[in-house]
Design a protein around this motif. Structure first.
Motif, short mmCIF file in Angstrom:
data_model
loop_
_atom_site.label_atom_id
_atom_site.label_comp_id
_atom_site.label_asym_id
_atom_site.label_seq_id
_atom_site.Cartn_x
_atom_site.Cartn_y
_atom_site.Cartn_z
N VAL A 74 0.84 -1.20 0.00
CA VAL A 74 0.00 0.00 0.00
C VAL A 74 0.88 1.25 0.00
N ALA A 75 1.91 1.25 0.85
CA ALA A 75 2.82 2.39 0.91
C ALA A 75 3.54 2.60 -0.41
N MET A 76 3.90 1.51 -1.08
CA MET A 76 4.59 1.61 -2.37
C MET A 76 3.69 2.28 -3.40
N ARG A 77 2.45 1.85 -3.49
CA ARG A 77 1.54 2.44 -4.48
C ARG A 77 1.32 3.92 -4.19
N ALA A 78 1.15 4.27 -2.94
CA ALA A 78 0.93 5.68 -2.58
C ALA A 78 2.17 6.52 -2.89
N ALA A 79 3.35 5.98 -2.61
CA ALA A 79 4.59 6.72 -2.85
C ALA A 79 4.80 6.92 -4.35
N ARG A 80 4.55 5.91 -5.13
CA ARG A 80 4.74 6.05 -6.58
C ARG A 80 3.76 7.06 -7.16
N ALA A 81 2.54 7.06 -6.70
CA ALA A 81 1.57 8.04 -7.17
C ALA A 81 2.02 9.45 -6.80
N GLU A 82 2.51 9.63 -5.60
CA GLU A 82 2.95 10.94 -5.14
C GLU A 82 4.13 11.45 -5.96
N LEU A 83 4.99 10.55 -6.40
CA LEU A 83 6.22 10.94 -7.10
C LEU A 83 6.08 10.95 -8.62
N GLY A 84 4.89 10.68 -9.12
CA GLY A 84 4.69 10.68 -10.57
C GLY A 84 5.20 9.43 -11.25
N LEU A 85 5.22 8.32 -10.54
CA LEU A 85 5.68 7.05 -11.09
C LEU A 85 4.49 6.11 -11.30
N ARG A 86 4.68 5.16 -12.19
CA ARG A 86 3.64 4.16 -12.42
C ARG A 86 3.64 3.12 -11.31
N PRO A 87 2.49 2.53 -11.01
CA PRO A 87 2.43 1.55 -9.92
C PRO A 87 2.95 0.18 -10.29
N ASP A 88 3.11 -0.09 -11.61
CA ASP A 88 3.30 -1.46 -12.08
C ASP A 88 4.68 -1.76 -12.64
N LEU A 89 5.64 -0.84 -12.53
CA LEU A 89 6.94 -1.05 -13.15
C LEU A 89 8.05 -1.21 -12.12
N PRO A 90 9.08 -2.01 -12.44
CA PRO A 90 10.26 -2.03 -11.57
C PRO A 90 10.80 -0.62 -11.42
N THR A 91 11.18 -0.27 -10.20
CA THR A 91 11.52 1.12 -9.90
C THR A 91 12.90 1.22 -9.27
N LEU A 92 13.72 2.08 -9.87
CA LEU A 92 15.08 2.31 -9.41
C LEU A 92 15.17 3.70 -8.80
N LEU A 93 15.75 3.78 -7.62
CA LEU A 93 16.03 5.05 -6.97
C LEU A 93 17.53 5.33 -7.10
N VAL A 94 17.87 6.50 -7.63
CA VAL A 94 19.26 6.92 -7.77
C VAL A 94 19.43 8.20 -6.96
N PHE A 95 20.38 8.20 -6.03
CA PHE A 95 20.60 9.42 -5.26
C PHE A 95 22.03 9.47 -4.74
N GLY A 96 22.51 10.71 -4.55
CA GLY A 96 23.87 10.90 -4.08
C GLY A 96 23.96 11.86 -2.92
N GLY A 97 22.91 11.95 -2.12
CA GLY A 97 22.91 12.88 -1.00
C GLY A 97 22.39 14.24 -1.42
N SER A 98 22.34 15.20 -0.49
CA SER A 98 21.75 16.50 -0.77
C SER A 98 22.51 17.26 -1.84
N LEU A 99 23.81 16.99 -1.99
CA LEU A 99 24.61 17.66 -3.01
C LEU A 99 24.73 16.84 -4.29
#
Length: 275
Positions: A74-99
């Motif tokens: 449930v949290a995954m579906r809500a988070a993807r909707a909030e972030l403009g992502l589709r609910p049904d696709l493999p999802t990769l998060l890429v991040f390098g910190g605030s900078l």
């Protein structure tokens, strides 16, 4: 920090130290000689009087890590909707910190077309003031944002994260059971590699040198991992098993012990198997 430790000792003020990294810095190596109240994120950190508490994290991270499978979905579906992502696709998060991390930004910008063609959507946190040149339009979302102030939402949306490996960056995905592919910053004394190595040995992530983080590596390592649901699930379970829950409470217990002048041995123990 050493002046503060010395001043506190002179005034009789209790000192509590928390060392985030497996390899302690000079200040905490000195401070640990002045107090018996020393907390560490990692088991085996070489400091006198060390008590393994884990890394204190924000309550929202711990709450996400404590969800059962149904609530997590449930949290995954809500988070993807909030972030403009589709609910049904493999999802990769890429991040390098605030900078941000220039290597990650450049690599994934270059690999974006192939990642999207493989049916993998991306949430890419570029860092403040940094741009990632990726076309907005396309059937597979590739969302670029400069900063995320609610990382628990980003973690909830993702199946796998690619990131640097500061101590906090290793502990947060582990706590929520998110497999991490760690790209240590290649500077200093190698502490970022040391941060990720215990989790990787436990099966909760992968480790790649900064120089090897290339579009070809994305093609041959990251995309196959995202397509392997069993491997992602196994890595997530191993990551969660590595994490130390309620580390904030353990550190608070140590502070209470220091105030009361009782032995640190009275603290609650870390769950078996946690590193």
């Amino acid at each position: 920090m050493p002046p503060a430790y010395l001043a506190a000792r002179r005034r009789g003020v209790p000192v509590v130290i928390h060392e985030q990294n497996p390899l302690p810095g000079l200040a905490n190596r000195l401070g640990a000689r002045l107090t018996r109240y020393v907390a560490t994120t990692y088991a085996g950190t070489p400091l006198p009087h060390a008590v393994h508490t884990g890394m204190p994290l924000r309550a929202e991270i711990g709450e996400l890590g404590g969800l059962d499978a149904a609530a997590r979905a449930v949290a995954m579906r809500a988070a993807r909707a909030e972030l403009g992502l589709r609910p049904d696709l493999p999802t990769l998060l890429v991040f390098g910190g605030s900078l941000g991390a220039q290597r990650l930004n450049e690599t994934f910008a270059a690999a974006a077309a192939e990642v999207r063609a493989a049916g993998v959507q991306v949430l890419h946190v570029s860092g403040l003031g940094k741009a990632v040149d990726v076309p907005v339009e396309g059937p597979t979302p590739y969302v670029v944002v400069p900063y995320v102030d609610r990382m628990q939402v980003a973690y909830a949306a993702a199946d796998v994260a690619v990131c640097r490996s500061g101590a906090n960056t290793v502990c947060e995905p582990a706590t929520v059971g998110l497999p991490g592919v760690y790209v240590p910053l290649p500077v200093g004394n190698g502490e970022q590699r040391l941060n990720a190595e215990p989790l990787v040995r436990a099966g909760g992530g992968l480790l790649v040198d900064d120089a090897a983080c290339t579009p070809d590596w994305v093609r041959t390592v990251v995309l196959p991992l995202l397509r392997d649901e069993a491997a992602v699930r196994s890595m997530g379970e191993a990551a969660r098993g590595f994490a130390v829950p309620h580390a904030d409470e353990r550190l608070a217990d140590l502070v209470d012990a220091a105030i009361e002048g009782v032995a640190p041995s009275t603290l609650r123990s870390v769950p078996g198997g946690a590193a």
